[in-house]
Design a protein around this motif. Structure first.
Motif, mmCIF file in Angstrom:
data_model
loop_
_atom_site.group_PDB
_atom_site.id
_atom_site.type_symbol
_atom_site.label_atom_id
_atom_site.label_comp_id
_atom_site.label_asym_id
_atom_site.label_seq_id
_atom_site.Cartn_x
_atom_site.Cartn_y
_atom_site.Cartn_z
ATOM 1 N N LEU A 46 0.824 -1.209 0.000
ATOM 2 C CA LEU A 46 0.000 0.000 0.000
ATOM 3 C C LEU A 46 0.860 1.262 0.000
ATOM 4 O O LEU A 46 0.576 2.223 -0.725
ATOM 5 C CB LEU A 46 -0.942 -0.005 1.203
ATOM 6 N N ASP A 50 0.986 3.831 -3.149
ATOM 7 C CA ASP A 50 0.604 5.213 -2.873
ATOM 8 C C ASP A 50 1.768 6.154 -3.172
ATOM 9 O O ASP A 50 1.576 7.256 -3.702
ATOM 10 C CB ASP A 50 0.157 5.342 -1.424
ATOM 11 N N SER A 51 2.971 5.725 -2.851
ATOM 12 C CA SER A 51 4.155 6.530 -3.121
ATOM 13 C C SER A 51 4.399 6.653 -4.628
ATOM 14 O O SER A 51 4.733 7.729 -5.130
ATOM 15 C CB SER A 51 5.376 5.913 -2.442
ATOM 16 N N ALA A 53 2.190 6.525 -6.931
ATOM 17 C CA ALA A 53 1.147 7.382 -7.501
ATOM 18 C C ALA A 53 1.348 8.841 -7.107
ATOM 19 O O ALA A 53 0.681 9.731 -7.632
ATOM 20 C CB ALA A 53 -0.225 6.906 -7.037
ATOM 21 N N THR A 55 0.706 10.150 -4.160
ATOM 22 C CA THR A 55 -0.359 10.622 -3.273
ATOM 23 C C THR A 55 -0.103 10.275 -1.806
ATOM 24 O O THR A 55 -0.996 10.427 -0.981
ATOM 25 C CB THR A 55 -1.710 10.006 -3.696
ATOM 26 N N LEU A 56 1.079 9.820 -1.486
ATOM 27 C CA LEU A 56 1.385 9.421 -0.113
ATOM 28 C C LEU A 56 1.561 10.649 0.777
ATOM 29 O O LEU A 56 2.362 11.526 0.504
ATOM 30 C CB LEU A 56 2.657 8.558 -0.075
ATOM 31 N N ARG A 60 -2.310 9.392 5.102
ATOM 32 C CA ARG A 60 -2.566 8.165 4.327
ATOM 33 C C ARG A 60 -1.685 7.022 4.833
ATOM 34 O O ARG A 60 -2.111 5.871 4.896
ATOM 35 C CB ARG A 60 -2.356 8.413 2.843
ATOM 36 N N TRP A 64 -3.007 3.466 6.174
ATOM 37 C CA TRP A 64 -2.526 2.154 5.706
ATOM 38 C C TRP A 64 -1.994 1.318 6.873
ATOM 39 O O TRP A 64 -2.185 0.104 6.898
ATOM 40 C CB TRP A 64 -1.451 2.309 4.643
#
Length: 185
Positions: A46, A50-51, A53, A55-56, A60, A64
């Motif tokens: 996760l 997310d990283s 993308a 968006t981390l 968030r 997770w």
């Protein structure tokens, strides 16, 4: 001059028999490690996704981590222990204990996963996967001895068939393992 026992002798000075030490599920540590591994892999994937993308954020990452901890709580197995006259399962949130020397019923619950339901004279109930008993002969021996004691004392009125079927399965699996190890399989 020979020593003769006095039949009227006070026996309070003799040491009391010590009960055998409790036995535990010997595969519990391996199962906990597996649960931790699954939760860790989920968290790593996760965070990585997310990283990647972009968006981390800290919030968030906390989300997770909480999700991974929830998975760990779901997958973490109960610690099964048994002693003379009792069996207990300790999970993260609660502990269930049944007096096996006072069992009143044993039933086999079929479904997605087979379970053995034990009930004692006090109304306490306990569900256990028969596989745990198959993998831990010491646990099975304790449960079987106490169930026989409960049956002999008139408590266990329902469930001897389920116990004898489980006993036959355990005996067959033990024989198969012996043949496999000795090369006779």
């Amino acid at each position: 001059m020979g020593h003769r026992e006095d039949p009227n002798r006070d026996l309070t000075d003799l040491p009391a028999p010590h009960p055998a030490p409790p036995v535990h599920d010997r595969h519990w540590v391996r199962d906990v490690r597996g649960a931790i591994g699954c939760a860790g892999v989920l968290l790593a994937l996760l965070l990585l996704l997310d990283s990647a993308a972009g968006t981390l954020t800290a919030w968030r990452a906390v989300l997770w981590a909480v999700l991974a901890l929830l998975l760990l709580a779901v997958l973490c197995p109960s610690r099964i222990s048994a002693g003379e006259g009792w069996i207990v399962a300790r999970s993260l949130l609660r502990s269930r204990r049944v007096r096996t020397d006072l069992l009143v019923s044993v039933s086999c619950l079929d479904g997605v996963s087979q379970r053995l339901l034990l009930r004692d004279a006090f109304g306490d109930r306990f569900e256990i996967d028969p596989r745990v008993l198959m993998d831990n002969p010491e646990l099975w021996r304790r449960l079987d001895e106490d169930a026989r004691r409960a049956e002999a004392s008139g408590f266990l009125l329902c469930g001897t068939t389920a116990l004898s079927r489980l006993s036959a399965r355990i005996d067959a699996e033990t024989a198969h393992t012996v043949f496999k190890v000795s090369g006779l399989d």
